[in-house]
Design a protein around this motif. Structure first.
Motif, PDB file in Angstrom:
ATOM      1  N   UNK A 195       0.773  -1.234   0.000  1.00  0.00           N
ATOM      2  CA  UNK A 195       0.000   0.000   0.000  1.00  0.00           C
ATOM      3  C   UNK A 195       0.808   1.290   0.000  1.00  0.00           C
ATOM      4  N   UNK A 196       2.119   1.198   0.050  1.00  0.00           N
ATOM      5  CA  UNK A 196       2.858   2.463   0.083  1.00  0.00           C
ATOM      6  C   UNK A 196       3.659   2.643  -1.198  1.00  0.00           C
ATOM      7  N   UNK A 197       4.025   3.889  -1.427  1.00  0.00           N
ATOM      8  CA  UNK A 197       4.808   4.200  -2.621  1.00  0.00           C
ATOM      9  C   UNK A 197       6.143   3.462  -2.564  1.00  0.00           C
ATOM     10  N   UNK A 200       5.827  -0.040  -3.712  1.00  0.00           N
ATOM     11  CA  UNK A 200       5.672  -0.135  -5.162  1.00  0.00           C
ATOM     12  C   UNK A 200       7.017   0.078  -5.839  1.00  0.00           C
ATOM     13  N   UNK A 201       7.760   1.069  -5.354  1.00  0.00           N
ATOM     14  CA  UNK A 201       9.066   1.347  -5.970  1.00  0.00           C
ATOM     15  C   UNK A 201      10.028   0.181  -5.775  1.00  0.00           C
ATOM     16  N   UNK A 215      11.527   7.068 -14.747  1.00  0.00           N
ATOM     17  CA  UNK A 215      10.197   7.507 -14.336  1.00  0.00           C
ATOM     18  C   UNK A 215      10.286   8.556 -13.239  1.00  0.00           C
ATOM     19  N   UNK A 216      11.491   9.028 -12.956  1.00  0.00           N
ATOM     20  CA  UNK A 216      11.659  10.121 -12.009  1.00  0.00           C
ATOM     21  C   UNK A 216      11.753   9.673 -10.562  1.00  0.00           C
ATOM     22  N   UNK A 217      12.119   8.427 -10.348  1.00  0.00           N
ATOM     23  CA  UNK A 217      12.175   7.914  -8.980  1.00  0.00           C
ATOM     24  C   UNK A 217      13.618   7.803  -8.525  1.00  0.00           C
TER      25      UNK A 217
ATOM     26  N   UNK B 354       3.235   4.799 -12.187  1.00  0.00           N
ATOM     27  CA  UNK B 354       4.595   4.799 -11.617  1.00  0.00           C
ATOM     28  C   UNK B 354       5.197   6.199 -11.449  1.00  0.00           C
ATOM     29  N   UNK B 355       5.085   7.024 -12.482  1.00  0.00           N
ATOM     30  CA  UNK B 355       5.749   8.332 -12.414  1.00  0.00           C
ATOM     31  C   UNK B 355       5.015   9.317 -11.528  1.00  0.00           C
ATOM     32  N   UNK B 357       3.083   8.444  -8.743  1.00  0.00           N
ATOM     33  CA  UNK B 357       2.598   7.757  -7.557  1.00  0.00           C
ATOM     34  C   UNK B 357       2.558   8.684  -6.340  1.00  0.00           C
ATOM     35  N   UNK B 358       3.556   9.567  -6.248  1.00  0.00           N
ATOM     36  CA  UNK B 358       3.564  10.447  -5.066  1.00  0.00           C
ATOM     37  C   UNK B 358       2.394  11.424  -5.070  1.00  0.00           C
ATOM     38  N   UNK B 361      -0.751   9.659  -3.604  1.00  0.00           N
ATOM     39  CA  UNK B 361      -0.663   9.062  -2.275  1.00  0.00           C
ATOM     40  C   UNK B 361      -0.559  10.156  -1.236  1.00  0.00           C
ATOM     41  N   UNK B 366      -0.498   4.742  -0.836  1.00  0.00           N
ATOM     42  CA  UNK B 366      -1.128   4.894  -2.139  1.00  0.00           C
ATOM     43  C   UNK B 366      -2.647   4.896  -1.996  1.00  0.00           C
ATOM     44  N   UNK B 371      -5.863   5.497  -7.779  1.00  0.00           N
ATOM     45  CA  UNK B 371      -4.913   4.952  -8.738  1.00  0.00           C
ATOM     46  C   UNK B 371      -5.654   4.159  -9.809  1.00  0.00           C
TER      47      UNK B 371
END
Lengths: 324, 498
Positions: A195-197, A200-201, A215-217, B354-355, B357-358, B361, B366, B371
């Motif tokens: 459930x958290x970013x 996922x990352x 993707x900017x991560x 993906x890009x 996501x922040x 959330x 999230x 989403x």
């Protein structure tokens, strides 16, 4: 758009085969337990089940952190040494009269720092996780031996040590504390991954690091988090071990990294990264725990135990192979 | 006319759903250099892969020294004396020159022991024949690309190749290296070899080659002796096709300048300045290796900019990472979606979000319903064909993968969108859908940079064209002035002189 009706998006297209495949490790666990309970009456008793869970808890806590690391496509061989070093520090602090909460927090911080150092070296210097954590494993085993001078460090017999040892031997609502800790850790890790970013990352870094970066991560931060979690949880496992024995052993935790990796892999997490789950790791840790327990109950000699454990790991991984 | 050593007659090649070669002819003459010319995607490489046994032709005949042949694999072609020097050189960089030349064919003594002395003596002799001054014990990784190529040629020579195919050999070479390559080609001709020379550099063709065959869209256009033809005619033959209805152009008055790039340089691009306005599509044309992708990545923060400034809405911005670029509203869709665009093991939903996501959330947690809603919106809007949002992206077709890749960047709500070869590997129907999407972004006032190797695509939907050549800008063309010839001229480095 004309194709709207044809192109209707379903969120759920799963059938029983999907679930059977997904939960094949659970099916395996159940079949395995049934088999053992048929062979040995003592297996399926409340007392023994508690035993299995308690014995699994240390490996399970380490394996949870290992799951994060392995999903990013890495590996952490240093957890056993991290466990030993941080608990040596913790035992020393307790023995010198520090109160339990503070000593526990410092122990956890030591583990976290070791883990984060792994992550920082791996991501900033772009080195292989295997090599970096192998070196760290040796470094911190050495550091532990230097620090303890090769002797166990007692947590002392002060009053404050009672509270500490209850972490390993106490119970709450009839549940042994290590089991409670294990359940809480599983729940947190499960939530983080789903459930958290950051969760996922972790998956996306393991799946395709380049694409994640584009993707900017901030990929480095994700890796440092994963290794940091692994170090922190190794220290937590160390606290449980130390509390049970009322002392920190200089050789504590050696070989634990392999049990943790085995639990993660049996749980279906791919060593190539990008695929895996905490749920699988729970099952994996339990399978290893049950196996150890059963082999003891069945009076199998310790030499044969190793043999059997290795074979079970191999079979589990072979069964899981088709998916990838 | 010279003696033909090899003839390819009426060669067809079909890939599932694509006709790559359609009735193509090629003659190779003994002791001559045959140039094979065509735009990217004209079928040059496919033809050469058939000749060297990598692909099998669907139809047609190959006559080699008068006899019909069929090479089932590269080894068979090699044995018959056909060697190909690939663009991406196939060498083991940790091994020495000599070891690479004789890899798998090492001279042996006493049964199975490598005869190192003979190996290095032979290697030295080969290098000498080609006038290459290099110690055969030197490791490949310590050589320049030009030298590596020469080692490949030496290897071809050691295989007794009679026909040597060179696939865009000068692309990565410096001028002096190119000169030495030409000398080597002369030496090879003296040694009775025949050469196929693939290039899009017209100058070299007039300098080096005896004949030239032109391909276009997988079809044979012509074969001429070089002395009977000139640059203009060649360009005409390379591009001469009409624009089809495939390209929907949207007429719209562009707005204010959105992105302004002023004199940016680094090791890949030099001194590049341009601007993109709101609601404008700027096409970026150029040949492979002209630095288009590198320019995009420099603006997007993947490659560091050494000098120069990027302005967004008249403010100078500093972009140190992809994250910075997205924060400012610059998004990039990579040319290689599998390698750089998508996480193939994740689902459609997870890739789309993906890009950004922040943004969906709170406290790192999230908002899954949101989403899902966002992903659903784009899947429907862009008609991404997928059985469900949970489908792993690796199971989608190329066109749908591309749409997912674009959807991911769109969700970041970019002001400037850089699309790098957005229709590569996408079937014709999906191509048109992608063009229509691009037009929709344009009408919403996005500034779009479209990098493409397909000139018709650029002419079809762009408002302006910037052409790049060897890391720099060789010219700008307005939509009304642009045509294939002008773009091609600029792309091969011929400056427009009115």
């Amino acid at each position: 758009m004309d194709s709207k009706s044809k192109n209707k998006v379903k969120e759920n297209d799963r059938d029983y085969k999907y679930y059977l495949k997904k939960y094949q490790s659970v099916v395996g666990l159940i079949l395995f337990s049934v088999l053992i309970s048929l062979l040995e009456r003592r297996f399926l008793t409340v007392g023994n089940i508690f035993n299995v869970f308690r014995q699994s808890s240390i490996n399970a806590v380490i394996a949870t952190g290992m799951t994060f690391v392995i999903i990013t496509g890495g590996i952490d061989l240093s957890v056993g040494s991290t466990l030993a070093f941080s608990s040596a520090v913790g035992a020393f602090l307790l023995g010198s009269g520090m109160n339990t909460p503070l000593a526990v927090i410092i122990t956890l911080i030591v583990g976290l720092v070791i883990g984060m150092s792994n992550g920082i070296i791996i991501s900033k210097a772009k080195l292989q996780p295997f090599i970096v954590t192998l070196a760290m494993m040796t470094i911190f085993r050495g550091a532990t031996l230097v620090f303890t001078q090769g002797r166990p460090i007692s947590t002392g017999y002060e009053k404050n040590a009672d509270l500490f040892s209850s972490i390993g031997t106490g119970s709450l609502f009839g549940l042994p504390t290590p089991i409670i800790i294990m359940i809480i850790i599983f729940a947190i890790a499960f939530f983080i991954l789903r459930n958290t970013t950051i969760g996922r990352y972790i998956f996306s870094v393991g799946g395709n690091e380049e694409a994640t970066k584009l993707s900017g991560i901030n990929v480095d931060r994700i890796k440092i988090f994963a290794y940091g979690a692994s170090g922190l949880l190794a220290a937590l496992a160390g606290i449980i071990v130390t509390a049970r024995l009322s002392s920190a052993q200089p050789t504590a935790g050696s070989g634990y990294e392999l049990d943790a990796i085995a639990a993660v892999v049996i749980g279906g997490t791919s060593l190539a990264g990008g695929i895996g789950s905490i749920f699988g790791t729970i099952i994996g840790a339990l399978i290893i725990g049950i196996l150890n327990n059963a082999l003891n109950l069945l009076d199998v000699g310790s030499y044969y135990q190793q043999l059997a454990k290795g074979l079970v790991i191999l079979i589990a991984v072979l069964l899981d192979r088709k998916e990838k | 006319m010279a003696e033909k050593i090899l003839e390819m007659i009426g060669v067809h090649k079909e890939f599932p759903g694509v006709k790559a070669l359609d009735d193509v002819h090629l003659n190779i003459y003994k002791k001559k250099v045959m140039a094979l010319l065509g735009e990217n995607g004209a079928g040059k490489s496919t033809l050469m892969k058939i000749l060297s046994g990598v692909y099998q032709k669907t139809e047609g005949k190959i006559l080699y020294k008068g006899k019909e042949v069929e090479f089932k694999n590269p080894k068979e072609a090699q044995k018959s004396g056909i060697a190909i020097i690939h663009q991406e050189l196939n060498m083991v960089s940790e091994l020495s020159i000599g070891e690479n030349i004789f890899l798998g064919r090492e001279p042996r003594k006493y049964g199975n022991v490598i005869d190192w002395k003979k190996l290095y003596d032979d290697a030295e002799a080969l290098l000498k024949q080609l006038n290459i001054k290099e110690n055969p014990r030197k490791k490949i990784k310590n050589l320049s690309i030009g030298k590596k190529q020469m080692v490949e040629i030496a290897k071809a020579l050691s295989l007794d190749a009679e026909i040597i195919i060179m696939d865009e050999p000068t692309d990565a070479l410096t001028d002096t290296e190119t000169e030495s390559l030409f000398k080597i080609i002369e030496t090879l001709i003296e040694k009775d070899k025949s050469i196929v020379y693939i290039s899009h550099r017209l100058k070299e063709i007039f300098q080096m080659c005896d004949y030239v065959t032109v391909l276009r869209d997988g079809q044979f256009i012509s074969e001429n002796p070089v002395e009977e033809i000139d640059e203009n005619k060649l360009i005409e033959m390379m591009v001469g096709r009409k624009l089809k209805e495939q390209y929907p152009y949207l007429v719209k008055e562009p707005g204010d300048a959105l992105l302004k790039v002023k004199k940016i340089s680094n090791s890949h691009v030099r001194d590049i300045s341009f601007e993109v306005r709101a609601g404008e599509i700027l096409g970026v044309a150029g040949l492979m290796g002209a630095g288009r992708t590198e320019l995009a990545k420099s603006i997007y923060g993947t490659i560091k900019i050494d000098t120069g400034t990027v302005y967004l809405e008249h403010h100078a911005i500093k972009v140190k990472s992809e994250h910075d670029a997205l924060k400012h509203g610059i998004a990039y869709v990579s040319e290689d979606r599998k390698k750089y665009g998508l996480v193939l093991g994740l689902s459609v939903r997870e890739n789309i979000s993906l890009s950004s996501l922040n943004k969906i959330s709170k406290y790192h947690i999230i908002n899954k319903p949101r989403e899902k809603k966002e992903a659903e919106y784009y899947v429907e809007k862009m008609s991404i064909k997928t059985p469900s949002l949970r489908q792993r992206v690796k199971n989608l077709s190329g066109g749908n993968q591309q749409k997912v890749s674009i959807a991911k960047t769109l969700l970041t709500k970019p002001k400037v969108l850089i699309l790098d070869e957005p229709t590569r590997g996408v079937d014709v129907g999906a191509k048109k859908e992608i063009y229509e999407l691009i037009n929709e972004f344009k009408s919403q006032g996005m500034g779009i940079i479209l990098i493409s190797s397909e000139i018709p695509e650029i002419l079809g939907i762009c408002d302006r064209v910037m052409v790049m050549y060897e890391g720099g800008v060789s010219g700008f063309l307005d939509r009304k002035d642009a045509d294939q010839e002008k773009i091609m001229r600029l792309a091969v480095g011929i400056k427009e002189d009115g």
